[in-house]
Design a protein around this motif. Structure first.
Motif, mmCIF file in Angstrom:
data_model
loop_
_atom_site.group_PDB
_atom_site.id
_atom_site.type_symbol
_atom_site.label_atom_id
_atom_site.label_comp_id
_atom_site.label_asym_id
_atom_site.label_seq_id
_atom_site.Cartn_x
_atom_site.Cartn_y
_atom_site.Cartn_z
ATOM 1 N N LEU A 226 0.821 -1.208 0.000
ATOM 2 C CA LEU A 226 0.000 0.000 0.000
ATOM 3 C C LEU A 226 0.854 1.257 0.000
ATOM 4 O O LEU A 226 0.595 2.210 -0.739
ATOM 5 N N THR A 227 1.897 1.249 0.801
ATOM 6 C CA THR A 227 2.611 2.497 1.066
ATOM 7 C C THR A 227 3.956 2.588 0.332
ATOM 8 O O THR A 227 4.652 3.586 0.465
ATOM 9 N N GLY A 228 4.302 1.536 -0.381
ATOM 10 C CA GLY A 228 5.599 1.568 -1.049
ATOM 11 C C GLY A 228 6.768 1.355 -0.104
ATOM 12 O O GLY A 228 7.922 1.584 -0.479
ATOM 13 N N GLY A 229 6.505 0.923 1.101
ATOM 14 C CA GLY A 229 7.580 0.614 2.040
ATOM 15 C C GLY A 229 8.505 1.777 2.280
ATOM 16 O O GLY A 229 8.080 2.932 2.273
ATOM 17 N N SER A 230 9.776 1.475 2.464
ATOM 18 C CA SER A 230 10.699 2.569 2.764
ATOM 19 C C SER A 230 11.048 3.370 1.509
ATOM 20 O O SER A 230 11.651 4.427 1.609
ATOM 21 N N GLU A 231 10.676 2.840 0.338
ATOM 22 C CA GLU A 231 10.869 3.615 -0.889
ATOM 23 C C GLU A 231 9.965 4.849 -0.899
ATOM 24 O O GLU A 231 10.305 5.868 -1.469
ATOM 25 N N GLY A 232 8.806 4.665 -0.310
ATOM 26 C CA GLY A 232 7.852 5.755 -0.315
ATOM 27 C C GLY A 232 7.062 5.820 -1.607
ATOM 28 O O GLY A 232 7.071 4.881 -2.407
ATOM 29 N N ASN A 348 8.218 9.387 2.136
ATOM 30 C CA ASN A 348 8.642 8.080 2.640
ATOM 31 C C ASN A 348 8.726 8.140 4.156
ATOM 32 O O ASN A 348 8.693 9.213 4.744
ATOM 33 N N PRO A 349 8.797 6.951 4.781
ATOM 34 C CA PRO A 349 8.664 6.933 6.245
ATOM 35 C C PRO A 349 9.757 7.708 6.973
ATOM 36 O O PRO A 349 9.574 8.072 8.127
ATOM 37 N N SER A 350 10.875 7.982 6.304
ATOM 38 C CA SER A 350 11.951 8.631 7.045
ATOM 39 C C SER A 350 11.609 10.080 7.399
ATOM 40 O O SER A 350 12.312 10.721 8.183
ATOM 41 N N SER A 351 10.524 10.604 6.810
ATOM 42 C CA SER A 351 10.121 11.962 7.184
ATOM 43 C C SER A 351 9.336 11.975 8.473
ATOM 44 O O SER A 351 9.006 13.042 8.991
ATOM 45 N N PHE A 352 8.989 10.790 8.981
ATOM 46 C CA PHE A 352 8.067 10.746 10.116
ATOM 47 C C PHE A 352 8.673 10.015 11.305
ATOM 48 O O PHE A 352 8.054 9.166 11.912
ATOM 49 N N THR A 353 9.921 10.336 11.579
ATOM 50 C CA THR A 353 10.602 9.658 12.687
ATOM 51 C C THR A 353 10.286 10.366 14.004
ATOM 52 O O THR A 353 9.684 11.432 14.028
ATOM 53 N N PHE A 354 10.748 9.758 15.064
ATOM 54 C CA PHE A 354 10.456 10.288 16.388
ATOM 55 C C PHE A 354 10.979 11.706 16.572
ATOM 56 O O PHE A 354 10.366 12.525 17.252
ATOM 57 N N ILE A 355 12.106 11.999 15.923
ATOM 58 C CA ILE A 355 12.703 13.318 16.125
ATOM 59 C C ILE A 355 11.740 14.425 15.695
ATOM 60 O O ILE A 355 11.724 15.514 16.273
ATOM 61 N N GLU A 356 10.897 14.120 14.697
ATOM 62 C CA GLU A 356 9.898 15.109 14.281
ATOM 63 C C GLU A 356 8.932 15.400 15.431
ATOM 64 O O GLU A 356 8.643 16.554 15.747
ATOM 65 N N SER A 357 8.442 14.315 16.053
ATOM 66 C CA SER A 357 7.552 14.495 17.210
ATOM 67 C C SER A 357 8.233 15.328 18.268
ATOM 68 O O SER A 357 7.632 16.228 18.864
ATOM 69 N N ALA A 358 9.509 15.007 18.492
ATOM 70 C CA ALA A 358 10.242 15.699 19.553
ATOM 71 C C ALA A 358 10.369 17.179 19.223
ATOM 72 O O ALA A 358 10.207 18.030 20.103
ATOM 73 N N ILE A 359 10.639 17.490 17.956
ATOM 74 C CA ILE A 359 10.790 18.906 17.582
ATOM 75 C C ILE A 359 9.471 19.643 17.753
ATOM 76 O O ILE A 359 9.423 20.752 18.296
#
Lengths: 438, 290
Positions: A226-232, A348-359
């Motif tokens: 569905l999401t294209g995995g880590s490729e995005g 892709n999923p790397s835009s939505f890591t924990f550090i974003e939440s933290a910021i």
């Protein structure tokens, strides 16, 4: 160690200072012996090179620094109430003219991209800051108003981005149709995630929401069909202005933006257009949450933050109050996520890591919980400064950490921690309102 | 249902607590307590420390679910079995408001906001889940103006209009106590439960509190349940007094009756020549007193 208590009225206690500095130097010695003192020699063969001077310098620096800090704390006048009282007063005075300030801010920001000095990088940066301002305002509903510490806010941002993208690509819907849908899906997600954590508060809630945030990201990575995995997913269309596309070469029978207005094509037009979209979205978020704060539901959020037991004793349904905060906060993350997807053109999923939440959380907390202006200031500090300081890339995190420490020392409740009442009786004598929080 | 002989049987009881028991992992906090309270009356609950007074309150207001027993509330809104209801429903639907032993105002909200939160149910209905409120429809604005007037009325009564826009947490202790009572009253309760309202008040403030409670009883006809240590308050304004000791009821009646009840005197003072042992568990002579 609390140095402040070591000093009585009888002046500076040198013994205490020296002892304290000596202890710190000892810790530094232990650390420095291996970290600085020993090094693998360059010559190969695994030989060790000893650098005693490095250790001496490090230990001496820590000793001197610690002693200086102790002296400074010991000799300064005891703080009266909150730190920087003049700042509190200024903030309180400014807050009285909040509407005017906001109007001025939005106007100034709205004119910004039209100025001749605006180049692509500047507009792009402003857009980035506005995304975080919007996210900060959204999270402010959950954390600042309802007092629910949410460390997984990025999950809703991701849900918004992915639902927008999937709707846009599979159903060929336009941005303006997908945007509310993505917001609704994110809100639904917020409510669903809210259910299991209803009973949790404080630290426990933070840990569980952190887990949800990571789970969402991992599900996105693994659900590749569905999401294209880590490729995005790539090829997300840019929104159109009433059907006018921003492209140098429109398809046959189609009019592009620059043709319609009879101006030469410029890549910046698209950026400016995107900037206005996020500006309007952020403005909506602001108006909505300011308005909500003055409604019974908004007051219920704040009441729940202040005292859940008392709220229940007054007939407030905690389930409804919490879920509405979660859902509405998530909805704005969903809007911001949709915008993020369309701006990037790929996700892709790397835009939505924990550090974003933290910021985002840092923006809310540093700005002053519940403060709308504070979010703007903190977003500028936390997003714009690191971007501008790219030349010092290695020191970015150091600056970031230093700024955090400084704010927590001088403004422990956040930059602008002044709470303006949602309603006034109007008979209060001047000065009855306290600047800052008790 | 009630084993009580009420002096004025014509007025039915509004609150009926029957055979209420509460166990916490083997510890019995309250043991088979029955009493009733009527509207327009102040019912004092007294007892030495640890007698289970606050536990009774917590059962009535839904913070605890009692192990055994029935708590029924009857008024024109209907009949409510409180032991089965969730806490916020007891407040919202059954009309039971309470205050807390350690004041629980919303400290960083203003006094006025505190009083408006208490009118949440009414305002929420007027704002149609915030939609009418977001649109600023007149229906909501009128409701809010009315709610502010209710709050102003209470502040006027307390002489605290000037404090309306101050953060509740910055007020003096005695003022906070009063505001908490006003906040409870703003939720338009049928039964008002006050947990040690005179705690920490000076004599003047205590006298004001007595006046306020009598006025509330007079003007609003609510039933008031009052936990109190200050005998001047309890004996001075209560219409009936229930005495608990070690989780059990040892006396029940008018202040005069209770004051002269030997069981109560024993519980409070200890029997002469027979000091602490009288406090041992078991059926005391005063229990189930006719």
């Amino acid at each position: 160690m609390d140095l402040g208590n070591r000093f009585g009225d009888d002046g500076i206690q040198w013994g205490a200072i020296l002892k304290d500095a000596g202890l710190a130097a000892l810790v530094a010695l232990v650390l420095a012996l291996l970290l600085f003192g020993v090094r693998l020699s360059d010559g190969g063969g695994g030989g060790l090179e000893f650098r005693p001077w490095w250790v001496v310098i490090a230990v001496a620096a820590v000793f001197a620094g610690r002693a200086a800090v102790a002296l400074w704390i010991g000799t300064r006048k005891p703080a009266s109430g909150t730190a920087l009282p003049w700042f509190d007063r200024a903030v309180a005075r400014l807050s009285e003219h909040k509407r005017l300030l906001f109007a001025a801010f939005f106007l100034a920001v709205a004119i910004l991209p039209l100025l001749p000095v605006a180049d692509r990088r500047m507009v792009d940066l402003a857009t980035l800051v506005m995304i975080y301002v919007m996210l900060g305002w959204g999270l402010n509903i959950v954390v600042g108003l309802a007092g629910l510490l949410d460390l997984g806010y990025v999950a809703f941002y991701a849900v918004g981005a992915y639902s927008y993208t999937l709707l846009a690509i599979h159903f060929d819907l336009s941005f303006w149709v997908c945007l509310p849908l993505a917001g609704a899906i994110a809100a639904l997600f917020g409510v669903l995630l809210g259910f299991p954590v209803l009973r949790l508060r404080g630290d426990y809630l933070a840990i569980v929401t952190l887990g949800f945030g990571e789970m969402t990201r991992i599900i996105i990575i693994n659900w590749s069909s569905l999401t294209g995995g880590s490729e995005g997913i790539t090829g997300i269309a840019v929104p159109t202005l009433f059907g006018l596309r921003f492209t140098p070469s429109p398809a046959a029978g189609e009019t592009a933006f620059h043709q319609f207005f009879g101006i030469p094509f410029g890549g910046i037009h698209k950026l400016i257009f995107l900037f206005y979209i996020i500006l309007i979205l952020a403005l909506l978020t602001h108006l909505f949450s300011e308005r909500m704060r003055k409604l019974p539901m908004g007051r219920a959020w704040e009441a729940l933050r202040e005292d859940e037991i008392a709220s229940r004793a007054l007939g407030l349904n905690p389930v409804l109050v919490k879920l509405s905060a979660f859902g509405l906060g998530a909805m704005f993350a969903g809007f911001a996520g949709s915008f993020f997807a369309t701006r990037q053109g790929f996700i892709n999923p790397s835009s939505f890591t924990f550090i974003e939440s933290a910021i985002i959380l840092a923006i809310v907390v540093l700005g002053g919980m519940g403060s709308q202006v504070g979010v703007i200031c903190a977003a500028i500090v936390l997003i714009l400064l690191p971007e501008l300081a790219r030349d010092f890339a290695e020191f970015r995190m150091l600056l970031f950490g230093g700024a955090m420490v400084a704010i927590m020392v001088w403004r422990p409740r956040g930059l602008l921690a002044h709470r303006v009442p949602s309603v006034r009786l109007g008979q209060a004598p001047p000065g009855a309102l306290r600047g800052g929080l008790p | 249902m009630s084993a009580l002989a009420s002096p004025d049987a014509a007025v039915p009881a509004m609150l009926e607590v029957a055979h209420l028991s509460m166990h916490f992992e083997g510890i019995t906090a309250i043991d088979d307590v029955s009493f009733s309270a009527r509207r327009g009356e102040i019912t004092g609950i007294i007892g030495p420390n640890g007698a289970g007074k606050t536990t009774v309150f917590n059962c009535i207001t839904g913070f605890y679910r009692p192990s055994v027993g029935r708590i029924a509330l009857d008024h024109e809104g209907g009949r409510f079995l409180l032991e089965r209801m969730e806490g916020f429903r007891i407040a919202r639907d059954a009309g039971v408001a309470r205050t807390f032993q350690n004041i629980r105002l919303f400290p960083r909200m203003t006094v006025l906001e505190n009083l408006l939160v208490a009118q949440h149910v009414k305002l929420m209905r007027a704002s149609v889940f915030s939609i009418a409120g977001l649109l600023g429809l007149p229906r909501f604005r009128e409701a809010e103006a009315a709610a502010i007037e209710v709050a102003r009325g209470w502040l006027d009564r307390l002489g605290l209009v000037k404090a309306a826009d101050r953060e509740a947490g910055t007020l003096a202790h005695g003022q906070q106590r009063k505001i908490e009572i006003a906040r409870a009253m703003c939720s338009e309760p049928k039964l008002l439960c006050l947990d040690e309202p005179a705690a920490g008040l000076n004599p003047r403030e205590t006298a004001e509190l007595n006046r306020l409670l009598l006025d509330i009883r007079e003007d609003y006809g609510v039933g008031i349940l009052l936990i109190e240590h200050d005998m001047a308050v309890v004996m001075g304004i209560s219409d009936r007094v229930v005495v608990l000791n070690y989780g059990a009821k040892i006396s029940d009646g008018t202040p005069e009756e209770v004051r002269n009840d030997p069981a109560v005197i024993r519980a409070y003072l200890g029997e002469e020549g027979d000091p602490p042992e009288t406090n041992s568990r078991g059926p005391s002579p005063g229990r189930g007193r006719p």
